[in-house]
Design a protein around this motif. Structure first.
Motif, PDB file in Angstrom:
ATOM      1  N   GLU A   1     -14.039  51.039 113.877  1.00  0.00           N
ATOM      2  CA  GLU A   1     -13.014  50.376 113.063  1.00  0.00           C
ATOM      3  C   GLU A   1     -13.578  49.942 111.720  1.00  0.00           C
ATOM      4  O   GLU A   1     -12.921  50.083 110.688  1.00  0.00           O
TER       5      GLU A   1
ATOM      6  N   PHE B   1     -13.954  52.983 109.496  1.00  0.00           N
ATOM      7  CA  PHE B   1     -12.637  53.440 109.031  1.00  0.00           C
ATOM      8  C   PHE B   1     -12.103  52.492 107.953  1.00  0.00           C
ATOM      9  O   PHE B   1     -11.537  52.931 106.944  1.00  0.00           O
TER      10      PHE B   1
ATOM     11  N   LEU C   1      -5.872  55.048 112.299  1.00  0.00           N
ATOM     12  CA  LEU C   1      -6.853  54.936 113.372  1.00  0.00           C
ATOM     13  C   LEU C   1      -6.137  54.644 114.680  1.00  0.00           C
ATOM     14  O   LEU C   1      -5.251  53.789 114.728  1.00  0.00           O
TER      15      LEU C   1
END
Length: 550
Positions: free
Chosen positions: A117, A120, A131
């Protein structure tokens, strides 16, 4: 106190995922006694690259398979991360550069044990890229039609449902692409621009072309991740616990013949001299006279075994028709086709039976021709250079080259018709093509259709050996042979024209075949091979395909 070690393939088989290695000569073996793979693709890969595992590899099944999930109406791309944060970062960089050119929704899915995460979130993404958070793999696959990956087996699970794989080469060393061997549905990329082009190519496909690619993806994945049905699970148990006592298989030997009485007599004599004779000998005779029947009958009466079934019918129209007749009449569990000018080594049928016993998943095999002169290495390389895709043929470079006893089976979707053996289930499910004029290519037409139906469960058994003493009777001259071969190659292509890249593969093959014809012209001091080449292409172009079972 450990007497037996069994290894089960849980994940990919790639240089990155190796779990054991062959030790140096003279050291103690570190190999397991048995290796069970998740399917035929990896079993074949190990068979080709690990000779030390000969006889130890068994085709098992995948104990983890995604269910078949229908594809959405609109295209979508799933980017699957599986190995490391370094891989995640490399894939995200490629995707970021490609994103402006991708005209479809994109989902990035990380492995549960690899947090991505923060990576991203470190990039500014367009609205069509998101995502995956809190959704299952099934949910993500349900929203996509393509899977971009570097090492993830999510590509394989997606292929089971017809998702198309796009390999993104990020320069991994050692390489870790799990889609090994011949995967016709795979697109390979190594840059953002190539990724955009690959996705655009899929989006441009018509419905028939897209479905052909999806079918190719499913076939590969089904062969790689074999379904854990009752038969497969029984084979896994057997590979671990050892084989049960088996009842002998019933073998039928079949010889189609026409006007070759002397050759046929010699072939039958080699069958009657077998250490393990077949249970049934079926002759399908198209000869005009009775001489072949008289000679074979005299031989059979001397031994009384095997049971002789003689079909004499001059109205049978060629080799393929004769095979169709034989397939309907043969009673064996294994039906073994032979030619009337072959001479078998004494243990031929013993080796065939042992091969089917040792590899219960095997559905068909061919033996090995021993008296062909070894082909020059340069010719073998050129042959495989030009015979690609639908024309790929693993046999060339094997017959006449492979020697020795107790050799491992050699995976091959192309089986030589004049020494091919089939389980009855194959002959019941796949018809011989009696309608499209095949003769020279009848064997690869039949065996590749069988492989498309059943997966990679067909092999060359190098322990089943014979000599092919080529009879001059019923042989085409050089120019006519070229004409027949080119016509059949074009018809073979027409039957498979919907497969990805088939047109380019035919064009490339024709380049190789015109070079072959030109070489024959020089050797024969005749233009007939080139004349046959061009006439054969014209014949094939004019041919209207007919129902193969007609």
């Amino acid at each position: 106190g450990v007497r037996r070690i069994v290894g089960y393939q849980h994940s990919s088989v790639t240089p990155r995922h190796l779990a054991f290695e062959q030790p140096d000569a003279g050291t103690a073996s570190a190999l397991p006694d048995q290796v069970i793979t998740v399917g035929a693709v990896t079993a074949a890969w190990l068979g080709e690259r690990a000779p030390a595992l000969a006889g130890r590899v068994a085709i098992g099944a995948s104990l983890r398979r995604a269910r078949d999930i229908p594809a959405p109406a609109e295209h979508g791309l799933l980017v699957a991360i599986s190995s490391s944060r370094d891989e995640a970062l490399a894939l995200l960089r490629v995707l970021l550069a490609a994103a402006p050119g991708l005209r479809l929704p994109v989902i990035v899915r990380s492995h549960p044990t690899i947090p991505a995460e923060d990576l991203f979130a470190g990039f500014a993404w367009p609205a069509n890229v998101r995502l995956s958070r809190g959704t299952s793999l099934a949910d993500d696959l349900a929203a996509t039609t393509l899977v971009a990956y570097s090492s993830s087996t999510v590509a394989l699970e997606g292929m089971l449902g017809g998702r198309l794989p796009v390999f993104v080469d990020i320069g991994d060393v050692p390489p870790a692409d799990p889609l090994i061997g011949n995967c016709p549905a795979k697109l390979s990329t190594s840059s953002a621009a190539e990724l955009v082009a690959a996705v655009a190519l899929v989006q441009s496909l018509g419905a028939a072309q897209l479905e052909a690619r999806r079918d190719a993806a499913r076939r590969y994945a089904e062969s790689y991740l074999r379904e854990p049905d009752r038969e497969a699970m029984a084979e896994i148990v057997e590979a671990i616990a050892g084989p049960p006592q088996r009842a002998p298989l019933r073998l039928s030997a079949v010889i189609p013949t026409k006007n070759r009485a002397e050759d046929l007599e010699r072939a039958v004599a080699s069958i009657l001299a077998q250490s393990r004779p077949p249970d049934e000998l079926l002759i399908v005779d198209q000869s005009a006279g009775e001489e072949p029947r008289r000679r074979v009958g005299a031989l059979a009466r001397r031994t009384g075994k095997p049971a002789l079934v003689y079909v004499h019918d001059p109205s049978i129209s060629g080799l393929v028709h004769a095979k169709q007749v034989a397939a309907r009449k043969a009673t064996g569990d294994i039906v073994c086709f032979l030619e009337d000018d072959e001479v078998l080594e004494p243990d031929y049928f013993h080796a065939i039976e042992q091969g089917f016993h040792a590899h219960p998943a095997m559905l068909g095999c061919s033996g090995l021709v021993t008296n062909l002169p070894p082909l020059p290495a340069g010719y073998v390389r050129l042959f495989h250079l030009f015979h690609r895709g639908i024309f790929r043929d693993a046999r060339v470079g094997v017959h006449g080259h492979v020697r020795g006893a107790d050799l491992a089976l050699i995976p091959s979707d192309c089986l030589s018709g004049g020494l091919s053996c089939w389980r009855r289930a194959v002959l019941e499910a796949v018809p011989f093509d009696v309608a499209n004029g095949f003769h020279m290519l009848e064997d690869i037409d039949f065996s590749t259709r069988a492989a498309a139906r059943f997966g990679a469960r067909f092999f060359i058994n190098p322990n089943a050996r014979l000599e092919h003493r080529m009879s001059p009777v019923n042989r085409d001259v050089l120019g006519a042979r070229q004409r027949r071969k080119l016509r059949e190659f074009v018809i073979f292509y027409k039957k498979r024209s919907a497969q990805p890249g088939a047109g380019l593969q035919l064009g490339w093959l024709l380049v190789g075949l015109v070079l072959e014809a030109a070489t024959q012209c020089v050797r024969a001091r005749s233009l007939s091979p080139l004349g046959g080449y061009f006439m054969g292409i014209a014949d094939g172009a004019r041919w209207k395909l007919r129902d193969e079972a007609a």
